[in-house]
Design a protein around this motif. Structure first.
Motif, PDB file in Angstrom:
ATOM      1  N   LYS A 103     -15.189 -17.793 -23.950  1.00 17.09           N
ATOM      2  CA  LYS A 103     -14.403 -18.906 -23.775  1.00 17.09           C
ATOM      3  C   LYS A 103     -15.609 -19.648 -24.675  1.00 17.09           C
ATOM      4  O   LYS A 103     -16.012 -19.770 -24.948  1.00 17.09           O
ATOM      5  CB  LYS A 103     -13.702 -19.566 -23.001  1.00 17.09           C
ATOM      6  N   TYR A 104     -14.354 -20.972 -25.076  1.00 17.56           N
ATOM      7  CA  TYR A 104     -14.483 -21.859 -26.172  1.00 17.56           C
ATOM      8  C   TYR A 104     -14.965 -21.059 -27.564  1.00 17.56           C
ATOM      9  O   TYR A 104     -15.993 -22.169 -28.315  1.00 17.56           O
ATOM     10  CB  TYR A 104     -15.546 -22.446 -25.410  1.00 17.56           C
ATOM     11  N   TRP A 105     -14.214 -20.054 -28.126  1.00 17.67           N
ATOM     12  CA  TRP A 105     -14.617 -19.649 -29.296  1.00 17.67           C
ATOM     13  C   TRP A 105     -13.161 -21.120 -30.386  1.00 17.67           C
ATOM     14  O   TRP A 105     -12.549 -21.351 -29.546  1.00 17.67           O
ATOM     15  CB  TRP A 105     -13.817 -18.578 -29.777  1.00 17.67           C
ATOM     16  N   PRO A 106     -13.381 -21.229 -31.626  1.00 19.57           N
ATOM     17  CA  PRO A 106     -12.430 -21.309 -32.191  1.00 19.57           C
ATOM     18  C   PRO A 106     -11.239 -20.651 -32.278  1.00 19.57           C
ATOM     19  O   PRO A 106     -10.990 -19.267 -32.179  1.00 19.57           O
ATOM     20  CB  PRO A 106     -12.464 -21.104 -33.638  1.00 19.57           C
ATOM     21  N   ALA A 107      -9.844 -21.197 -31.865  1.00 20.60           N
ATOM     22  CA  ALA A 107      -8.678 -21.068 -31.473  1.00 20.60           C
ATOM     23  C   ALA A 107      -8.226 -19.389 -33.028  1.00 20.60           C
ATOM     24  O   ALA A 107      -7.878 -19.811 -34.368  1.00 20.60           O
ATOM     25  CB  ALA A 107      -7.198 -21.536 -31.113  1.00 20.60           C
ATOM     26  N   THR A 126      -8.604 -16.639 -33.847  1.00 19.57           N
ATOM     27  CA  THR A 126      -9.938 -16.799 -35.317  1.00 19.57           C
ATOM     28  C   THR A 126     -10.762 -15.119 -35.095  1.00 19.57           C
ATOM     29  O   THR A 126     -11.154 -14.956 -34.284  1.00 19.57           O
ATOM     30  CB  THR A 126     -10.953 -18.034 -35.246  1.00 19.57           C
ATOM     31  N   SER A 165     -10.287 -14.059 -31.184  1.00 19.95           N
ATOM     32  CA  SER A 165      -9.993 -14.961 -29.956  1.00 19.95           C
ATOM     33  C   SER A 165      -8.614 -15.420 -30.453  1.00 19.95           C
ATOM     34  O   SER A 165      -6.975 -15.270 -31.148  1.00 19.95           O
ATOM     35  CB  SER A 165     -10.117 -16.584 -30.723  1.00 19.95           C
ATOM     36  N   GLY A 175      -8.326 -19.759 -27.517  1.00 21.91           N
ATOM     37  CA  GLY A 175      -9.922 -19.361 -28.267  1.00 21.91           C
ATOM     38  C   GLY A 175     -10.481 -19.107 -26.781  1.00 21.91           C
ATOM     39  O   GLY A 175     -11.900 -19.412 -26.988  1.00 21.91           O
TER      40      GLY A 175
END
Length: 218
Positions: free
Chosen positions: A126-130, A132, A156, A160
């Motif tokens: 987690k904590y990726w750009p949504a 994408t 993702s 995210g």
């Protein structure tokens, strides 16, 4: 003996990485049909090739190899051909040719493991750009002290989060919320043999040197 980092200034002109899987095949004595089972223990193998080197760099390489004590030494090594995932870095100079000898990146990465692993061939993150494309097939990442290759493109979701297919399977599950390394993810390696030799030509210039390594784990 502590595990040490491969020296940043000893950059190979050619790096070959490969995966040695651990399988066992069973052949039926009745009809010769074959069943193949994948077992734990797949490991990375890497060959590093160095071109002609001047005295200073040659001695630096010789000293590092001698200090390993043959196959007893352990060192951290990253895939030189793909050191940083595309999403994690942008060239400092967009016009710069990114090659083995001139790698400069602005790394942006805060991705973490998202919960426990259900299948050791998939890493929840987690904590990726949504929404994408976050990882591409063939890119590398590190988690829980293990080096993995992404086996398919990953997009993702709206939150995210992303479930990343990897190879080889994890030997042990990385801890929840532990960092996912996208910048020079490393494997713990050892030399493939106890012997090494660096041929030297007139002028104290080395001939081509090839070093074979294999992943080491307990």
């Amino acid at each position: 003996m502590p595990t040490i980092d491969w020296p940043m200034d000893l950059t190979p002109s050619k790096a070959t990485w490969g995966l040695q899987s651990n399988t066992e095949s069973f052949v039926s004595p009745l009809n010769r049909s074959v069943q193949t089972v994948e077992r734990p223990g797949a490991r990375w193998k890497a060959t590093l090739e160095f071109p002609h080197m001047g005295p200073d760099k040659r001695r630096r390489l010789e000293g590092f190899l001698a200090g390993l004590g043959g196959m007893a030494g352990r060192f951290f090594l990253w895939p030189h051909s793909s050191p940083v995932a595309d999403i994690a870095a942008a060239p400092v100079d967009a016009t710069m040719a990114l090659d083995f000898l001139a790698q400069s990146f602005q790394v942006i990465s805060s991705v973490v493991v998202n919960g426990g692993l259900v299948d050791f061939k998939f890493l929840p993150t987690k904590y990726w750009p949504a929404n994408t494309l976050v990882m591409k097939a063939g890119e590398y990442l590190g988690a829980g002290g293990e080096l993995k290759m992404v086996t398919a493109d990953v997009v993702s979701d709206a939150n995210g989060q992303a479930l990343i297919p990897i190879a080889p399977p994890f030997r042990a599950a990385p801890a929840n919320l532990s960092m996912v390394t996208l910048n020079r993810p490393k494997a713990t390696m050892m030399l493939s043999a106890d012997e090494f030799a660096v041929p030297v030509m007139p002028g104290f210039i080395s001939d081509t040197v090839v070093i074979s390594t294999v992943e080491a784990f307990s």
